[in-house]
Design a protein around this motif. Sequence first.
Motif, PDB file in Angstrom:
ATOM      1  N   ALA A 123      29.173  30.329  53.683  1.00 32.07           N
ATOM      2  CA  ALA A 123      27.806  30.570  54.106  1.00 32.07           C
ATOM      3  C   ALA A 123      27.766  30.524  55.632  1.00 32.07           C
ATOM      4  N   VAL A 124      26.736  31.119  56.239  1.00 34.29           N
ATOM      5  CA  VAL A 124      26.670  31.211  57.697  1.00 34.29           C
ATOM      6  C   VAL A 124      25.316  30.727  58.197  1.00 34.29           C
ATOM      7  N   ALA A 125      25.363  29.849  59.192  1.00 28.38           N
ATOM      8  CA  ALA A 125      24.135  29.309  59.778  1.00 28.38           C
ATOM      9  C   ALA A 125      23.706  30.097  60.998  1.00 28.38           C
ATOM     10  N   GLN A 126      22.424  30.364  61.085  1.00 25.38           N
ATOM     11  CA  GLN A 126      21.835  30.837  62.333  1.00 25.38           C
ATOM     12  C   GLN A 126      21.731  29.647  63.269  1.00 25.38           C
ATOM     13  N   ALA A 181      21.167  40.522  59.606  1.00 28.03           N
ATOM     14  CA  ALA A 181      22.409  39.884  60.055  1.00 28.03           C
ATOM     15  C   ALA A 181      23.115  39.189  58.900  1.00 28.03           C
ATOM     16  N   GLY A 182      22.340  38.629  57.971  1.00 34.13           N
ATOM     17  CA  GLY A 182      22.926  38.010  56.792  1.00 34.13           C
ATOM     18  C   GLY A 182      23.008  36.503  56.803  1.00 34.13           C
ATOM     19  N   PHE A 183      22.313  35.841  57.737  1.00 34.40           N
ATOM     20  CA  PHE A 183      22.381  34.382  57.817  1.00 34.40           C
ATOM     21  C   PHE A 183      21.828  33.745  56.546  1.00 34.40           C
ATOM     22  N   ASP A 184      22.454  32.642  56.140  1.00 32.95           N
ATOM     23  CA  ASP A 184      22.100  31.968  54.891  1.00 32.95           C
ATOM     24  C   ASP A 184      21.241  30.729  55.086  1.00 32.95           C
ATOM     25  N   PHE A 185      21.316  30.111  56.251  1.00 30.71           N
ATOM     26  CA  PHE A 185      20.534  28.917  56.571  1.00 30.71           C
ATOM     27  C   PHE A 185      20.502  28.771  58.076  1.00 30.71           C
ATOM     28  N   ALA A 186      19.910  27.710  58.588  1.00 25.45           N
ATOM     29  CA  ALA A 186      19.811  27.518  60.029  1.00 25.45           C
ATOM     30  C   ALA A 186      20.180  26.100  60.419  1.00 25.45           C
ATOM     31  N   VAL A 187      20.777  25.959  61.597  1.00 25.31           N
ATOM     32  CA  VAL A 187      20.941  24.669  62.262  1.00 25.31           C
ATOM     33  C   VAL A 187      19.979  24.701  63.441  1.00 25.31           C
ATOM     34  N   ALA A 188      18.931  23.911  63.371  1.00 22.56           N
ATOM     35  CA  ALA A 188      17.866  23.927  64.370  1.00 22.56           C
ATOM     36  C   ALA A 188      18.032  22.733  65.297  1.00 22.56           C
ATOM     37  N   GLU A 189      18.386  23.009  66.525  1.00 27.39           N
ATOM     38  CA  GLU A 189      18.659  21.965  67.505  1.00 27.39           C
ATOM     39  C   GLU A 189      17.441  21.728  68.390  1.00 27.39           C
ATOM     40  N   ALA A 240       9.375  28.372  63.377  1.00 29.76           N
ATOM     41  CA  ALA A 240      10.065  29.661  63.369  1.00 29.76           C
ATOM     42  C   ALA A 240      11.254  29.643  62.422  1.00 29.76           C
ATOM     43  N   TYR A 241      11.965  28.504  62.375  1.00 27.32           N
ATOM     44  CA  TYR A 241      13.123  28.396  61.482  1.00 27.32           C
ATOM     45  C   TYR A 241      12.697  28.270  60.022  1.00 27.32           C
ATOM     46  N   THR A 242      11.722  27.416  59.752  1.00 31.49           N
ATOM     47  CA  THR A 242      11.315  27.221  58.360  1.00 31.49           C
ATOM     48  C   THR A 242      10.577  28.435  57.817  1.00 31.49           C
ATOM     49  N   TRP A 243       9.916  29.190  58.674  1.00 31.90           N
ATOM     50  CA  TRP A 243       9.248  30.416  58.229  1.00 31.90           C
ATOM     51  C   TRP A 243      10.271  31.412  57.689  1.00 31.90           C
ATOM     52  N   VAL A 244      11.439  31.467  58.331  1.00 31.50           N
ATOM     53  CA  VAL A 244      12.475  32.414  57.918  1.00 31.50           C
ATOM     54  C   VAL A 244      13.368  31.843  56.822  1.00 31.50           C
ATOM     55  N   HIS A 245      13.767  30.569  56.968  1.00 33.97           N
ATOM     56  CA  HIS A 245      14.780  29.995  56.082  1.00 33.97           C
ATOM     57  C   HIS A 245      14.222  29.030  55.032  1.00 33.97           C
ATOM     58  N   GLY A 246      12.921  28.764  55.081  1.00 39.94           N
ATOM     59  CA  GLY A 246      12.350  27.831  54.113  1.00 39.94           C
ATOM     60  C   GLY A 246      12.949  26.441  54.272  1.00 39.94           C
ATOM     61  N   ARG A 247      13.436  25.871  53.184  1.00 35.15           N
ATOM     62  CA  ARG A 247      14.010  24.526  53.222  1.00 35.15           C
ATOM     63  C   ARG A 247      15.491  24.525  53.596  1.00 35.15           C
ATOM     64  N   HIS A 248      16.053  25.711  53.811  1.00 37.27           N
ATOM     65  CA  HIS A 248      17.474  25.797  54.158  1.00 37.27           C
ATOM     66  C   HIS A 248      17.660  25.648  55.671  1.00 37.27           C
ATOM     67  N   VAL A 249      17.263  24.488  56.183  1.00 37.80           N
ATOM     68  CA  VAL A 249      17.338  24.184  57.609  1.00 37.80           C
ATOM     69  C   VAL A 249      17.912  22.788  57.784  1.00 37.80           C
ATOM     70  N   LEU A 250      18.848  22.639  58.730  1.00 34.59           N
ATOM     71  CA  LEU A 250      19.351  21.331  59.161  1.00 34.59           C
ATOM     72  C   LEU A 250      18.825  21.104  60.575  1.00 34.59           C
ATOM     73  N   GLU A 251      18.002  20.076  60.751  1.00 37.64           N
ATOM     74  CA  GLU A 251      17.365  19.840  62.052  1.00 37.64           C
ATOM     75  C   GLU A 251      18.012  18.656  62.764  1.00 37.64           C
ATOM     76  N   VAL A 252      18.373  18.867  64.028  1.00 34.82           N
ATOM     77  CA  VAL A 252      18.965  17.825  64.876  1.00 34.82           C
ATOM     78  C   VAL A 252      18.075  17.596  66.078  1.00 34.82           C
ATOM     79  N   GLU A 253      17.668  16.346  66.288  1.00 34.15           N
ATOM     80  CA  GLU A 253      16.970  15.959  67.507  1.00 34.15           C
ATOM     81  C   GLU A 253      17.863  14.965  68.258  1.00 34.15           C
ATOM     82  N   TYR A 254      17.623  14.794  69.576  1.00 34.36           N
ATOM     83  CA  TYR A 254      18.498  13.957  70.392  1.00 34.36           C
ATOM     84  C   TYR A 254      17.765  12.756  70.980  1.00 34.36           C
ATOM     85  N   ALA A 255      18.494  11.655  71.052  1.00 32.13           N
ATOM     86  CA  ALA A 255      17.890  10.368  71.408  1.00 32.13           C
ATOM     87  C   ALA A 255      17.634  10.208  72.896  1.00 32.13           C
ATOM     88  N   ASP A 256      18.332  10.980  73.742  1.00 28.10           N
ATOM     89  CA  ASP A 256      18.210  10.735  75.183  1.00 28.10           C
ATOM     90  C   ASP A 256      16.838  11.107  75.731  1.00 28.10           C
TER      91      ASP A 256
END
Length: 288
Positions: A197-200, A214-222, A232-248
């Motif tokens: 599978a391929v992440a946007q 393009a054929g992306f299957d899910f997203a990594v949202a940074e 924008a990510y959930t509108w396109v990918h629904g629940r197929h999103v991995l979200e990363v936020e940063y502590a700094d």
Amino acid sequence: MPRTRRPRPLAVLAAAVVLVLAGAPAAGATSGGDGVATTAAAQAVAPPPVGARFDYQLGGAYAPAAGVGVVVRDRTAPPAPGRYSVCYVNAFQTQPQEAGWWTARYPSLVLRDGRGRPVEDAGWPGELLLDTRTAATRGALATLVGRWLDGCADKGYRAVELDNLDSWLRSGDRLTTAGNLAYAQLLVRRAHSRGLAVAQKNAAGLTRSQVRTAGFDFAVAEECEAYDECGAYTWVHGRHVLEVEYADGGREAFRAACAARGHVVPVLLRDRDVLPRGQRGHVSEQCP
């Protein structure tokens, strides 16, 4: 633009890498119109399981915590045993220590300015933009990077994350969205042919049609909470999103993300350097 300090490969790529396609398709494989071999593995392509907790281990591999079902690691590292593993590949720019390798062996695949100098990502010294402007350069790049995708599949990864999709934003108007998406499509076909599978990654402003083409299957949202891009990510990918936020930047964005989407998509708080557990400064927290 890229917002995390990406990992640096542990070794220089083998000099034997050449700009030719792989040999004859494996037994039981057929070849599509683009020359990419397709096998039964392509039928097994599946995004990460919805709602599974994940860890983002780009700065070094370590044993995932109990309850973590998805792990993202650099392509130089092995996948996490017993977890759905995603292989990180810097597909649109060079890694700093590989810049010399690219300019020496494949100078025509590195984007140049009007004076013939490589175009560098201003925010990440040593990361040169790859040239996606023509079908010829896209095809050559897809062959090289495609071998990295094959390596991910051979190691046992289930998916790949293609970083710096939005390199056109840092190209001084030399690259285009269309060129990058055409290149991405080649990589997606190669990955799918190997059951990956391929992440946007990046480019939150793409339309649903562009992502599907393009054929992306899910997203990594940074840092999508910090930059107000999550919708924008959930509108396109629904629940197929991995979200990363940063502590700094403080934990406010993480808390807000958990409140807004923690029950819909997995949200992870990491340190900016994505350090392995045990190193000073390591942060890895999930929503409650």
